[in-house]
Design a protein around this motif. Structure first.
Motif, PDB file in Angstrom:
ATOM      1  N   THR A   1     -13.736  12.161  -0.777  1.00 33.45           N
ATOM      2  CA  THR A   1     -15.129  11.493  -0.513  1.00 33.45           C
ATOM      3  C   THR A   1     -14.738  10.109  -0.210  1.00 33.45           C
ATOM      4  OG1 THR A   1     -15.231  10.889  -3.070  1.00 33.45           O
ATOM      5  CG2 THR A   1     -16.104  13.061  -2.232  1.00 33.45           C
ATOM      6  N   LEU A   2     -13.549   9.492   0.006  1.00 33.05           N
ATOM      7  CA  LEU A   2     -13.314   8.312   0.242  1.00 33.05           C
ATOM      8  C   LEU A   2     -13.732   8.166   1.872  1.00 33.05           C
ATOM      9  CD1 LEU A   2      -9.948   7.660  -1.626  1.00 33.05           C
ATOM     10  CD2 LEU A   2     -12.312   7.240  -2.428  1.00 33.05           C
ATOM     11  N   CYS A   3     -13.898   6.923   2.238  1.00 35.62           N
ATOM     12  CA  CYS A   3     -14.133   6.523   3.679  1.00 35.62           C
ATOM     13  C   CYS A   3     -12.964   7.317   4.485  1.00 35.62           C
ATOM     14  CB  CYS A   3     -14.144   5.022   4.028  1.00 35.62           C
ATOM     15  SG  CYS A   3     -15.340   4.337   2.874  1.00 35.62           S
ATOM     16  N   ALA A   4     -13.357   7.751   5.770  1.00 34.57           N
ATOM     17  CA  ALA A   4     -12.223   8.186   6.792  1.00 34.57           C
ATOM     18  C   ALA A   4     -11.503   6.926   7.122  1.00 34.57           C
ATOM     19  CB  ALA A   4     -13.014   8.542   7.917  1.00 34.57           C
ATOM     20  N   GLY A   5      -9.984   7.230   7.010  1.00 32.15           N
ATOM     21  CA  GLY A   5      -8.970   5.923   7.500  1.00 32.15           C
ATOM     22  C   GLY A   5      -8.633   5.205   6.220  1.00 32.15           C
ATOM     23  N   CYS A   6      -9.373   5.354   5.096  1.00 34.47           N
ATOM     24  CA  CYS A   6      -8.932   4.456   3.902  1.00 34.47           C
ATOM     25  C   CYS A   6      -7.311   4.773   3.606  1.00 34.47           C
ATOM     26  CB  CYS A   6      -9.786   5.076   2.683  1.00 34.47           C
ATOM     27  SG  CYS A   6      -9.324   4.158   1.042  1.00 34.47           S
ATOM     28  N   GLY A   7      -6.834   3.832   3.382  1.00 32.76           N
ATOM     29  CA  GLY A   7      -5.384   3.943   3.247  1.00 32.76           C
ATOM     30  C   GLY A   7      -5.106   4.837   1.743  1.00 32.76           C
ATOM     31  N   HIS A   8      -5.891   4.855   0.913  1.00 29.57           N
ATOM     32  CA  HIS A   8      -5.736   5.596  -0.301  1.00 29.57           C
ATOM     33  C   HIS A   8      -5.467   6.889  -0.093  1.00 29.57           C
ATOM     34  CE1 HIS A   8      -6.926   2.025  -2.144  1.00 29.57           C
ATOM     35  NE2 HIS A   8      -8.196   2.256  -2.522  1.00 29.57           N
ATOM     36  N   ASN A   9      -6.061   7.578   1.062  1.00 30.21           N
ATOM     37  CA  ASN A   9      -6.174   9.033   1.414  1.00 30.21           C
ATOM     38  C   ASN A   9      -4.662   9.096   1.982  1.00 30.21           C
ATOM     39  OD1 ASN A   9      -8.796   9.854   0.968  1.00 30.21           O
ATOM     40  ND2 ASN A   9      -9.362   9.101   3.190  1.00 30.21           N
TER      41      ASN A   9
ATOM     42  N   GLY B   1     -12.304   2.994  -9.908  1.00 27.16           N
ATOM     43  CA  GLY B   1     -12.441   2.354  -8.308  1.00 27.16           C
ATOM     44  C   GLY B   1     -12.255   3.722  -7.519  1.00 27.16           C
ATOM     45  N   CYS B   2     -12.175   3.098  -6.119  1.00 24.82           N
ATOM     46  CA  CYS B   2     -11.930   4.107  -5.049  1.00 24.82           C
ATOM     47  C   CYS B   2     -10.497   4.780  -5.202  1.00 24.82           C
ATOM     48  CB  CYS B   2     -12.033   3.581  -3.758  1.00 24.82           C
ATOM     49  SG  CYS B   2     -13.710   2.826  -3.269  1.00 24.82           S
ATOM     50  N   SER B   3      -9.525   3.889  -5.497  1.00 23.79           N
ATOM     51  CA  SER B   3      -8.147   4.303  -5.838  1.00 23.79           C
ATOM     52  C   SER B   3      -8.262   5.478  -7.014  1.00 23.79           C
ATOM     53  CB  SER B   3      -7.486   2.864  -6.093  1.00 23.79           C
ATOM     54  OG  SER B   3      -8.115   2.210  -6.851  1.00 23.79           O
TER      55      SER B   3
ATOM     56  N   ASP C   1      -3.266  -0.938  -3.208  1.00 28.37           N
ATOM     57  CA  ASP C   1      -3.474  -2.459  -3.346  1.00 28.37           C
ATOM     58  C   ASP C   1      -4.270  -2.753  -1.908  1.00 28.37           C
ATOM     59  OD1 ASP C   1      -3.458  -5.133  -3.578  1.00 28.37           O
ATOM     60  OD2 ASP C   1      -1.218  -5.235  -3.651  1.00 28.37           O
ATOM     61  N   ASN C   2      -5.446  -2.788  -2.001  1.00 29.42           N
ATOM     62  CA  ASN C   2      -6.332  -3.510  -0.866  1.00 29.42           C
ATOM     63  C   ASN C   2      -6.674  -4.707  -0.996  1.00 29.42           C
ATOM     64  OD1 ASN C   2      -8.478  -3.036  -2.755  1.00 29.42           O
ATOM     65  ND2 ASN C   2      -8.912  -1.045  -1.769  1.00 29.42           N
ATOM     66  N   GLY C   3      -6.501  -5.394  -2.058  1.00 24.49           N
ATOM     67  CA  GLY C   3      -6.896  -7.151  -2.071  1.00 24.49           C
ATOM     68  C   GLY C   3      -8.341  -6.964  -2.387  1.00 24.49           C
TER      69      GLY C   3
ATOM     70  N   TYR D   1     -12.211  -5.195  -4.361  1.00 22.91           N
ATOM     71  CA  TYR D   1     -12.753  -4.156  -5.300  1.00 22.91           C
ATOM     72  C   TYR D   1     -13.414  -3.341  -4.227  1.00 22.91           C
ATOM     73  CZ  TYR D   1     -12.282  -7.716  -9.222  1.00 22.91           C
ATOM     74  OH  TYR D   1     -11.860  -8.404 -10.095  1.00 22.91           O
ATOM     75  N   GLY D   2     -13.109  -2.203  -3.817  1.00 22.94           N
ATOM     76  CA  GLY D   2     -13.471  -1.551  -2.601  1.00 22.94           C
ATOM     77  C   GLY D   2     -14.707  -0.898  -3.229  1.00 22.94           C
ATOM     78  N   LEU D   3     -14.827  -0.145  -4.615  1.00 22.63           N
ATOM     79  CA  LEU D   3     -16.046   0.526  -4.996  1.00 22.63           C
ATOM     80  C   LEU D   3     -17.204  -0.139  -5.137  1.00 22.63           C
ATOM     81  CD1 LEU D   3     -16.462   3.355  -5.936  1.00 22.63           C
ATOM     82  CD2 LEU D   3     -16.042   2.543  -8.090  1.00 22.63           C
TER      83      LEU D   3
ATOM     84  N   PRO E   1      -4.828  -0.632   3.184  1.00 22.30           N
ATOM     85  CA  PRO E   1      -6.143  -1.150   3.622  1.00 22.30           C
ATOM     86  C   PRO E   1      -7.330  -0.492   3.386  1.00 22.30           C
ATOM     87  CG  PRO E   1      -4.464  -1.186   5.241  1.00 22.30           C
ATOM     88  CD  PRO E   1      -3.954  -0.426   4.176  1.00 22.30           C
ATOM     89  N   CYS E   2      -8.376  -1.256   2.861  1.00 21.88           N
ATOM     90  CA  CYS E   2      -9.778  -0.665   2.896  1.00 21.88           C
ATOM     91  C   CYS E   2     -10.482  -0.969   4.101  1.00 21.88           C
ATOM     92  CB  CYS E   2     -10.456  -1.764   1.706  1.00 21.88           C
ATOM     93  SG  CYS E   2     -12.312  -1.496   1.614  1.00 21.88           S
ATOM     94  N   VAL E   3     -10.766   0.190   4.901  1.00 27.13           N
ATOM     95  CA  VAL E   3     -11.212  -0.095   6.281  1.00 27.13           C
ATOM     96  C   VAL E   3     -12.613  -0.387   6.179  1.00 27.13           C
ATOM     97  CG1 VAL E   3      -9.624   1.641   7.290  1.00 27.13           C
ATOM     98  CG2 VAL E   3     -11.768   2.601   6.437  1.00 27.13           C
ATOM     99  N   THR E   4     -13.326  -0.503   5.053  1.00 20.69           N
ATOM    100  CA  THR E   4     -14.852  -0.761   5.171  1.00 20.69           C
ATOM    101  C   THR E   4     -14.913  -2.168   4.864  1.00 20.69           C
ATOM    102  OG1 THR E   4     -15.209   1.508   4.396  1.00 20.69           O
ATOM    103  CG2 THR E   4     -17.022   0.002   4.087  1.00 20.69           C
ATOM    104  N   PHE E   5     -14.261  -2.671   3.843  1.00 15.08           N
ATOM    105  CA  PHE E   5     -14.456  -4.139   3.225  1.00 15.08           C
ATOM    106  C   PHE E   5     -13.343  -5.127   3.776  1.00 15.08           C
ATOM    107  CE2 PHE E   5     -17.227  -1.619   0.610  1.00 15.08           C
ATOM    108  CZ  PHE E   5     -18.471  -1.922   1.088  1.00 15.08           C
ATOM    109  N   ASN E   6     -12.053  -4.460   4.009  1.00 12.05           N
ATOM    110  CA  ASN E   6     -11.116  -5.539   4.004  1.00 12.05           C
ATOM    111  C   ASN E   6     -10.125  -5.171   5.203  1.00 12.05           C
ATOM    112  OD1 ASN E   6      -9.635  -7.882   3.171  1.00 12.05           O
ATOM    113  ND2 ASN E   6      -8.717  -6.960   1.333  1.00 12.05           N
TER     114      ASN E   6
HETATM  115  S1  SF4 Z   1     -14.683   1.417   0.484  1.00 18.07           S
HETATM  116 FE1  SF4 Z   1     -12.594   0.804   1.072  1.00 18.07          FE
HETATM  117  S2  SF4 Z   1     -11.193   1.242  -0.695  1.00 18.07           S
HETATM  118 FE2  SF4 Z   1     -13.333   2.399  -0.975  1.00 18.07          FE
HETATM  119  S3  SF4 Z   1     -12.863   4.505  -0.016  1.00 18.07           S
HETATM  120 FE3  SF4 Z   1     -13.934   3.262   1.521  1.00 18.07          FE
HETATM  121  S4  SF4 Z   1     -12.300   2.228   2.802  1.00 18.07           S
HETATM  122 FE4  SF4 Z   1     -11.303   3.137   0.770  1.00 18.07          FE
END
Ligand code: SF4
Ligand SMILES: Cc1ncc(C[n+]2csc(CCOP(=O)(O)OP(=O)(O)O)c2C)c(N)n1
Ligand SMILES: [Mg+2]
Length: 350
Positions: free
Chosen positions: A31-39, A66-68, A138-140, A142-144, A216-221
């Motif tokens: 359920t994380l954003c598409a392209g999120c490094g965590h995936n 957290g998202c992670s 580590d995306n530097g 607080y993504g969530l 990398p957090c593709v949405t915020f960072n």
């Molecule tokens: S907000 Fe950032 S860390 Fe959270 S799922 Fe989306 S891209 Fe990943």
């Protein structure tokens, strides 16, 4: 008339040494954003555990908030899991592995979960050498909670709205080495080959394997001004060496040139090979590992690879000499003194 119908060829099923396909090692749909490094990291965990032929029913997945920390839901669907409170996963993990030595524990945390609210728990986890693979995605930020700076954000990096970070970052690898972790690595979520080799080596390690993965957090960072974006990390990734990993159940047939490759025998007999960029790099040399980390950081670069390994130190469960059998299945007479023994103690106190 001759039968001209051809039978469609079914490709052979690709299975690991347990006869399982990779699908067994997957979890729920992300359920994380598409392209999120965590995936991407979850994908590498699926691959590494499949390739190592790990029995999922022996694994416990742990995380904080957290998202992670949502990631364990997306891999190893047949394993045990515990989603702890924000920053408190290390104490839950410590309890779990002490209560059941037979478990293989993997914890996923974030830079906020570890470096901010959970920093105290992180410190004691590292110094105890708890047998656990501890991954920081580590995306530097607080993504969530919408991308605020975390303690690993670099000085001068900016938020999407232009606010500049003026606090110096924590380096979780430097901290882990200083605190006593016995396997410390850094990688990048986009580096399939390196991350996969590091994860497989971590599975073979007995003790704390701390892996900081720039993700990398593709949405915020992931914008200009972020030092944890895809573009920045790709440009400033100082790879320590090419890593080959041979699990203990395979023949050791890897080719390496003496003098350029460092062999490290892990606790379970697995071997880790580090092809060094710098002929002097020795992952068992603590001071050198810290120097490399400080020098690369000063240049605005990230040293990636296995930075430090100490394969021979006793892990926390061994140190405490805990029983081999899981506490949950120990019979009552083994966990509770008999009435006679208790009466004797009471009598001695009169
Ligand atoms: S907000 Fe950032 S860390 Fe959270 S799922 Fe989306 S891209 Fe990943
Ligand atoms: C006790 C407590 N404090 C604060 C929060 C709010 N909170 C949820 S996630 C989070 C930060 C997560 O950042 P990180 O660990 O870096 O994970 P990411 O989302 O970036 O992967 C915060 C502050 C919370 N859930 N619980
Ligand atoms: Mg984060």
């Amino acid at each position: 008339m001759a039968d001209t119908t051809t039978v469609p060829q079914v490709p052979p099923r690709k299975v690991n040494r347990l006869g399982l396909e990779t699908s067994t090692y997957r979890g729920g749909k992300t359920t994380l954003c598409a392209g999120c490094g965590h995936n991407a990291i979850s994908e590498r965990i699926v691959e590494a555990f499949w390739e190592m032929g790990v029995d999922g029913s022996r694994v416990i997945k742990l995380s904080g908030i957290g998202c992670s920390s949502k990631s364990p839901a997306y891999f190893l669907g047949n394993s045990h899991g515990f989603n702890a409170v924000h920053g408190r996963m290390p104490s839950v993990a410590t309890g779990a592995v002490l209560a059941n030595k037979t478990l293989l524990a993997i914890g996923v945390s974030g830079d906020g979960d570890t470096g901010a609210i959970g920093i105290g728990q992180f410190v004691h986890l590292m110094r105890r050498n708890v047998p656990l693979i501890y991954i920081i995605e580590d995306n530097g930020c607080y993504g969530l909670t919408k991308g605020q700076f975390s303690p690993t954000a670099d000085v001068g990096s900016t938020l999407k709205n232009g606010i500049v970070n003026d606090l110096p970052p924590l380096d979780t690898c430097v901290l882990a080495i200083e605190l006593g972790a016995t396997f410390v690595a850094r990688s990048f979520s986009g580096d399939k080959k390196q991350l996969s080799a590091i994860l497989k080596a971590a599975v073979g390690h007995r003790g704390t394997a701390m892996i900081d993965v720039l993700s990398p957090c593709v949405t915020f960072n992931d914008h200009e001004g972020s030092t944890k974006s895809y573009a920045y990390v790709k440009q400033h990734d100082d790879v320590l060496g090419e890593i080959s990993f041979v699990p203990f159940f395979d023949d050791i047939t890897v080719e390496y040139e003496p003098g350029t490759t460092k062999e490290v025998v892990l606790h379970d007999g697995s071997r880790l090979y580090l092809k060094k960029l710098d002929a002097e790099y020795d992952p068992t040399d603590k001071l050198q590992a810290l120097r490399v980390l400080h020098e690369t950081a000063r240049r605005g670069e990230y040293a990636t690879g296995v930075l430090y390994v100490e394969p021979d130190r006793d892990d926390f469960a061994t140190l405490l000499n805990t029983v081999d059998e899981p506490l949950a299945t120990l019979p009552l007479d083994k966990v509770r003194p008999s009435k006679g023994a208790l009466d004797e103690i009471i009598e001695s106190l009169r």
